[in-house]
Every structure is written in structure tokens, then in C-alpha cells.
Design a protein around this motif. Sequence first.
Motif, PDB file in Angstrom:
ATOM      1  N   VAL A  44      65.283  95.644  94.762  1.00  0.00           N
ATOM      2  CA  VAL A  44      66.336  94.656  94.558  1.00  0.00           C
ATOM      3  C   VAL A  44      66.777  94.574  93.091  1.00  0.00           C
ATOM      4  N   ARG A  45      65.813  94.600  92.162  1.00  0.00           N
ATOM      5  CA  ARG A  45      66.198  94.453  90.749  1.00  0.00           C
ATOM      6  C   ARG A  45      67.168  95.551  90.324  1.00  0.00           C
ATOM      7  N   ARG A  46      66.984  96.767  90.865  1.00  0.00           N
ATOM      8  CA  ARG A  46      67.892  97.867  90.490  1.00  0.00           C
ATOM      9  C   ARG A  46      69.206  97.786  91.235  1.00  0.00           C
ATOM     10  N   ILE A  47      69.150  97.345  92.494  1.00  0.00           N
ATOM     11  CA  ILE A  47      70.383  97.203  93.275  1.00  0.00           C
ATOM     12  C   ILE A  47      71.353  96.269  92.550  1.00  0.00           C
ATOM     13  N   ILE A  48      70.807  95.149  92.048  1.00  0.00           N
ATOM     14  CA  ILE A  48      71.682  94.159  91.427  1.00  0.00           C
ATOM     15  C   ILE A  48      72.164  94.616  90.049  1.00  0.00           C
TER      16      ILE A  48
ATOM     17  N   HIS B 117      79.592  99.541  84.376  1.00  0.00           N
ATOM     18  CA  HIS B 117      80.526  98.603  83.731  1.00  0.00           C
ATOM     19  C   HIS B 117      79.805  97.817  82.635  1.00  0.00           C
ATOM     20  N   PRO B 118      79.499  98.486  81.510  1.00  0.00           N
ATOM     21  CA  PRO B 118      78.714  97.820  80.456  1.00  0.00           C
ATOM     22  C   PRO B 118      79.398  96.568  79.904  1.00  0.00           C
ATOM     23  N   GLU B 119      80.726  96.471  80.098  1.00  0.00           N
ATOM     24  CA  GLU B 119      81.436  95.305  79.546  1.00  0.00           C
ATOM     25  C   GLU B 119      80.995  93.991  80.191  1.00  0.00           C
ATOM     26  N   VAL B 120      80.381  94.053  81.387  1.00  0.00           N
ATOM     27  CA  VAL B 120      79.899  92.811  81.998  1.00  0.00           C
ATOM     28  C   VAL B 120      78.362  92.745  82.048  1.00  0.00           C
ATOM     29  N   ALA B 121      77.698  93.725  81.432  1.00  0.00           N
ATOM     30  CA  ALA B 121      76.228  93.708  81.416  1.00  0.00           C
ATOM     31  C   ALA B 121      75.748  92.549  80.554  1.00  0.00           C
ATOM     32  N   PRO B 122      74.628  91.921  80.921  1.00  0.00           N
ATOM     33  CA  PRO B 122      74.133  90.798  80.127  1.00  0.00           C
ATOM     34  C   PRO B 122      73.676  91.275  78.749  1.00  0.00           C
ATOM     35  N   ASP B 123      73.841  90.398  77.743  1.00  0.00           N
ATOM     36  CA  ASP B 123      73.431  90.756  76.383  1.00  0.00           C
ATOM     37  C   ASP B 123      71.913  90.777  76.271  1.00  0.00           C
ATOM     38  N   GLY B 124      71.304  89.775  76.887  1.00  0.00           N
ATOM     39  CA  GLY B 124      69.854  89.635  76.725  1.00  0.00           C
ATOM     40  C   GLY B 124      69.069  90.453  77.736  1.00  0.00           C
TER      41      GLY B 124
ATOM     42  N   ARG C 225      67.629  91.938  81.007  1.00  0.00           N
ATOM     43  CA  ARG C 225      68.254  92.172  82.313  1.00  0.00           C
ATOM     44  C   ARG C 225      67.533  91.466  83.457  1.00  0.00           C
ATOM     45  N   THR C 226      66.198  91.494  83.410  1.00  0.00           N
ATOM     46  CA  THR C 226      65.457  90.856  84.506  1.00  0.00           C
ATOM     47  C   THR C 226      65.814  89.378  84.594  1.00  0.00           C
ATOM     48  N   LYS C 227      65.970  88.766  83.420  1.00  0.00           N
ATOM     49  CA  LYS C 227      66.318  87.348  83.411  1.00  0.00           C
ATOM     50  C   LYS C 227      67.690  87.131  84.067  1.00  0.00           C
ATOM     51  N   ALA C 228      68.629  88.008  83.762  1.00  0.00           N
ATOM     52  CA  ALA C 228      69.972  87.893  84.337  1.00  0.00           C
ATOM     53  C   ALA C 228      69.940  88.138  85.852  1.00  0.00           C
ATOM     54  N   VAL C 229      69.110  89.099  86.275  1.00  0.00           N
ATOM     55  CA  VAL C 229      68.978  89.367  87.715  1.00  0.00           C
ATOM     56  C   VAL C 229      68.385  88.142  88.409  1.00  0.00           C
TER      57      VAL C 229
ATOM     58  N   ALA D  60      77.361  90.006  90.213  1.00  0.00           N
ATOM     59  CA  ALA D  60      76.875  90.550  88.935  1.00  0.00           C
ATOM     60  C   ALA D  60      77.999  91.219  88.157  1.00  0.00           C
ATOM     61  N   LEU D  61      79.026  91.688  88.873  1.00  0.00           N
ATOM     62  CA  LEU D  61      80.125  92.402  88.207  1.00  0.00           C
ATOM     63  C   LEU D  61      81.282  91.476  87.839  1.00  0.00           C
ATOM     64  N   ARG D  62      81.077  90.182  88.032  1.00  0.00           N
ATOM     65  CA  ARG D  62      82.083  89.164  87.710  1.00  0.00           C
ATOM     66  C   ARG D  62      83.478  89.546  88.198  1.00  0.00           C
ATOM     67  N   PRO D  63      83.604  89.693  89.513  1.00  0.00           N
ATOM     68  CA  PRO D  63      84.902  90.080  90.083  1.00  0.00           C
ATOM     69  C   PRO D  63      85.939  88.964  89.941  1.00  0.00           C
ATOM     70  N   ARG D  64      87.185  89.351  90.041  1.00  0.00           N
ATOM     71  CA  ARG D  64      88.258  88.341  90.092  1.00  0.00           C
ATOM     72  C   ARG D  64      88.648  88.075  91.537  1.00  0.00           C
ATOM     73  N   LEU D  65      88.412  89.074  92.382  1.00  0.00           N
ATOM     74  CA  LEU D  65      88.647  88.894  93.815  1.00  0.00           C
ATOM     75  C   LEU D  65      87.391  89.328  94.562  1.00  0.00           C
ATOM     76  N   LEU D  66      86.905  88.446  95.413  1.00  0.00           N
ATOM     77  CA  LEU D  66      85.733  88.774  96.213  1.00  0.00           C
ATOM     78  C   LEU D  66      86.184  88.863  97.667  1.00  0.00           C
ATOM     79  N   VAL D  67      85.879  89.994  98.304  1.00  0.00           N
ATOM     80  CA  VAL D  67      86.216  90.165  99.710  1.00  0.00           C
ATOM     81  C   VAL D  67      84.915  90.033 100.500  1.00  0.00           C
ATOM     82  N   CYS D  68      84.825  88.986 101.305  1.00  0.00           N
ATOM     83  CA  CYS D  68      83.590  88.721 102.048  1.00  0.00           C
ATOM     84  C   CYS D  68      83.831  89.002 103.521  1.00  0.00           C
ATOM     85  N   ASP D  69      83.162  90.010 104.057  1.00  0.00           N
ATOM     86  CA  ASP D  69      83.330  90.342 105.473  1.00  0.00           C
ATOM     87  C   ASP D  69      82.140  89.783 106.246  1.00  0.00           C
TER      88      ASP D  69
END
Length: 269
Positions: free
Chosen positions: A108-112, A119-126, A128-132, A168-177
Motif C-alpha cells: 500500500v505505501r508504494r501504491i499511494i 509528478h514530483p510537483e505534488v510530492a510531499p516536501d517532508g 513520504r511515509t508521514k504523507a502516506v 495523493a496527486l491533488r486532482p482538480r477533477l475526480l471521477v468516481c465510478d
Amino acid sequence: MTSLLQVNDLRVTFGRPRRPWRPRAGRVEAVAGVDLTVGRRETLALVGESGSGKTTVARCVVGLARPTAGGIRFDGTPLATRRPPALRRSIQMVFQDPRSSLNPRMPVRRIIAEGWGVHPEVAPDGHRTKAVLALLDQVGLDATVLDRRPAELSGGQCQRVSLARALALRPRLLVCDEAVSALDVSVQAQVLRLLADLRDRHDLSILFITHDLGVVRQIADRVAVMRRGEIVETAGVDEVFEAPKHAYTQELLDAALDIEVADPAEVDR
Ligand SMILES: Nc1ncnc2c1ncn2[C@@H]1O[C@H](COP(=O)(O)OP(=O)(O)OP(=O)(O)O)[C@@H](O)[C@H]1O
Ligand SMILES: [Mg+2]
């Protein structure tokens, strides 16, 4: 309201004709001219019977299926099936069958965290485990799932992991099926609250596919009713419930009411 997503006369036909003299035989017109818009910070619910084309519309929006005809615009920009990384990140999907959409070999930690590599532009600064962990907490999971693989999770837990991965990727549109269908009522309510909160605070728009009209009432601003590849009615959520215009919408509402009444817990009361 300015719209973030605009779908115009979308058509998707599957299958090749086996007999050239009957070009329409053996073909399925899964989407037969769909128009819809999702505004900024808006949740549009897409409802309709099984096979009506909902998933196919969603797959075109995220770029996983190629439209036969029609146009999709995101924030004014026409979308092709191949998209630049920033656009791909901005539109995330949570799939109807979460188990098959998660890599079975990854914990799971790697999936997330996987998307942060792309997309490093949205990767957490600190750390990663904490962000996950923070993402897992948002969807009602904790550190005990970090090192498990999808096969070691329940269906509902898989669904929550896919949601965390998308967020985790901070989308602007989320499509939930059908993204909350496998969750029990309390977790479902938590996830719906989370989505409403993200929509309001982080400028998220949501295209929410579901067969559950109770969920529609909780989360949607507007509802589009789909039948046999077409949208038969689009209206505000209250309008659809109070005064459905199309006979098919009324049928859906009646069917939902029948299920509620058939629930033994309800009958006992
Ligand atoms: N890859 C494909 N090849 C051929 N036909 C397909 C394909 N994908 C979907 N279809 C057909 O297109 C139609 C719409 O399917 P779709 O999955 O979009 O329906 P849906 O509304 O999501 O249904 P459900 O509520 O059961 O998930 C169905 O008739 C389906 O059999
Ligand atoms: Mg579907």
C-alpha cells in the motif's frame, strides 16, 4: 458557474462489423451522443441502469477509452486521448473494481506514493511515509495496512486505498465510478464527507457515478440520468427527487423506493 469539464456529443461504438454488407450488426453504441458539464467545485452524479454507458463516459474523460466522435474539454482545453502529464494528473479516477486497478505486487505505501515519482510537483516536501499515513487517515485507514498488498485487503479497504492514491496527486477533477459502493454505511459517510470537504476547500470537481440514489442525495449538486447511451435528464438534485421530468427517472426512483421498503430492518419498524 464556469465549467471545468465539458463533454459534447460524445459517442463510443464498440466492435467491428463481421459482415461488411451489414455495417451496424455486431456493433454496440455504448455512448450515443452525451453532453454534460461539471462546474468548478461541483459534484455531478451520473446515474442509470447497468450497461447504460456510465463507465465508458468516465473512461473517455480520463483518457482510457477513445471516443468514436465528440469532444471533451477540460478548463477550456480540448482533450485528446494522449495527454501531457499535468493534465493526466489533474484528472484522476477511482475505478469500479478497485482490486483489479491496484498493482497486486505493490504494498500500500508504494501504491499511494507511486504517482509522486511521475509528478514530483505534488510530492510531499517532508517524509513520504508521514504523507502516506495522512492520506490513509483521510480515508479511514491506519498504519496497519502500510505494508500489505491488495490481496491482503478487503474490497472496501482496496476502494479506500484507490481513493487515497487518487487524492495523493491533488486532482482538480475526480471521477468516481461506484467508488463508495463496497463500503459500509459509516465509512461511506466518512468518505462522502471527505469528498465534500475537498471539493469546498481544495477546488475539487467530482463526476460521481453511482447506482445508489441515497448517496446521490448526500453528495451531488446536480444529477444526470443515463439510459442506453444517452442522457435523458439533467437537473439539480432536489428537482430530480421532487419532480423528475423523464419517465425513466421516475422508474429509477420507484425502484430505489422498492429496495428501501424491501429492507427487513425497515419493515420491522
Ligand atoms: N471494451 C468493450 N467492448 C465491447 N463492448 C463494451 C466494452 N466496454 C463496454 N461495452 C458495452 O458498452 C455498454 C456500456 O457499458 P458500460 O460499462 O459503460 O456500462 P455502465 O453504465 O458502466 O454499467 P454498470 O452500471 O453495470 O457498470 C454495455 O453494453 C457494455 O457491454
Ligand atoms: Mg460501470
